[in-house]
Design an enzyme around this catalytic site. Structure first.
Site, short mmCIF file in Angstrom:
data_model
loop_
_atom_site.label_atom_id
_atom_site.label_comp_id
_atom_site.label_asym_id
_atom_site.label_seq_id
_atom_site.Cartn_x
_atom_site.Cartn_y
_atom_site.Cartn_z
N CYS A 1 0.85 -1.19 0.00
CA CYS A 1 0.00 0.00 0.00
C CYS A 1 0.89 1.26 0.00
O CYS A 1 1.64 1.48 -0.94
CB CYS A 1 -0.96 -0.06 1.19
N ASP B 1 -8.84 -3.23 -7.58
CA ASP B 1 -8.28 -2.02 -6.98
C ASP B 1 -8.14 -0.92 -8.04
O ASP B 1 -7.04 -0.57 -8.47
CB ASP B 1 -6.93 -2.35 -6.35
N HIS C 1 -7.53 -4.35 -3.13
CA HIS C 1 -6.42 -3.69 -2.45
C HIS C 1 -6.24 -4.35 -1.09
O HIS C 1 -7.20 -4.76 -0.44
CB HIS C 1 -6.76 -2.20 -2.27
#
Length: 285
Positions: A175, A222, A253
């Site tokens: 991330c 995502d 995600h």
């Protein structure tokens, strides 16, 4: 779970939304406050699941360390194989909630695979990662970008100063940390491997600076992050950079985060991790 709910939670953790606004919109999607409250535990992380490799595992050793940062003292969590030797070094880069038990567990997984692993705490300049995740997210957003990058670059200086490092270095990030892994690929020319899980891509004009082998993992659902894939891949091809790019169907995600039950995808996480360790084996041994 309804993909709209997952997308809302992603917005809450990244845009960011206030918790009150998040709960208001979650209540609207679920139909009632009671239903929203019932859904929350399926969305939010549960660190009870963060010990796939226990801290006391007798095959590894762990320690809390500090190293000089950019006008600060950086804190970090180190794990390595118990057997004495020189090991390839991996910087593990946390998500936008700071250095938490999940990232420490990943650091131990890297050590168990045979590497010297260091997870820096990006929030060290403000005293370290707070226990409140919303506060950690807010603090991440206030970091000085250049100093933060410097603090991660200096992590490699620390690792290479250790007697148990073989001087071959790589990184893996998730991330927010995936974006940092891409930046380290740009800014650390001696880096051998950079693995980015669902991280924001670097500017196309910076890609020719990359010398490391790059491995990129994305969840097909995502859309926010994936919008940057075409330009990044085009730049990698034009620069002749060695890279692998994987987009996993049905994955969201944060598919690797096994403390986040709704978005976690066990099969995809296993495959991506096998590919990660294969690259480290090819570049850091």
């Amino acid at each position: 779970m309804n993909q709209e709910i997952i997308n809302l939670f992603d917005e809450y953790t990244h845009v960011p939304l206030s918790r009150d606004e998040f709960l208001r919109r979650l209540t609207k999607l679920t139909g009632s406050l009671a239903a929203a409250v019932a859904v929350l535990p399926m969305l939010e992380v549960n660190y009870a699941h963060a010990h796939t490799v226990p801290p006391q595992d007798d095959r590894i050793t762990t320690e809390r360390i500090t190293y000089p940062g950019d006008d600060c003292t950086m804190k970090g969590y180190v794990a390595k194989p118990k057997e004495k030797g020189k090991y390839g070094a991996v910087v593990v880069i946390h998500e936008n909630r700071g250095l938490n038990p999940h990232i420490e567990d990943i650091t131990r997984r890297v050590a168990l695979a045979g590497y010297l692993a260091l997870a820096p705490d990006a929030l060290s300049p403000s005293g370290g990662t707070p226990t409140n995740e919303d506060a950690a997210r807010d603090a991440i957003g206030k970091l000085d970008a250049q100093k933060n990058l410097n603090n991660y670059i200096k992590a490699f200086d620390y690792l290479k100063s250790r007697e148990d490092c073989n001087l071959k270095t790589g990184c893996v990030g998730f991330c927010w940390g995936g974006a940092m892994a891409n930046q380290l690929a740009v800014h650390v020319p001696e880096l051998k491997a950079a693995v980015a899980y669902y991280g924001r891509q670097p500017s196309a004009e910076d890609v020719p600076k990359i010398k490391a082998a790059v491995q990129l993992h994305y969840g097909a659902l995502d859309e926010r992050i994936n919008a940057g894939i075409p330009a990044y891949e085009d730049a990698l091809k034009k620069a002749g950079t060695k890279y692998e790019l994987y987009v996993y169907e049905g994955a969201n995600h944060a598919f690797n985060n096994d403390t986040a039950p709704t978005r976690y995808n066990a099969a995809v996480a296993k495959l991506a991790w096998e590919r990660t360790l294969k690259l480290f084996g090819e570049t850091l041994k």
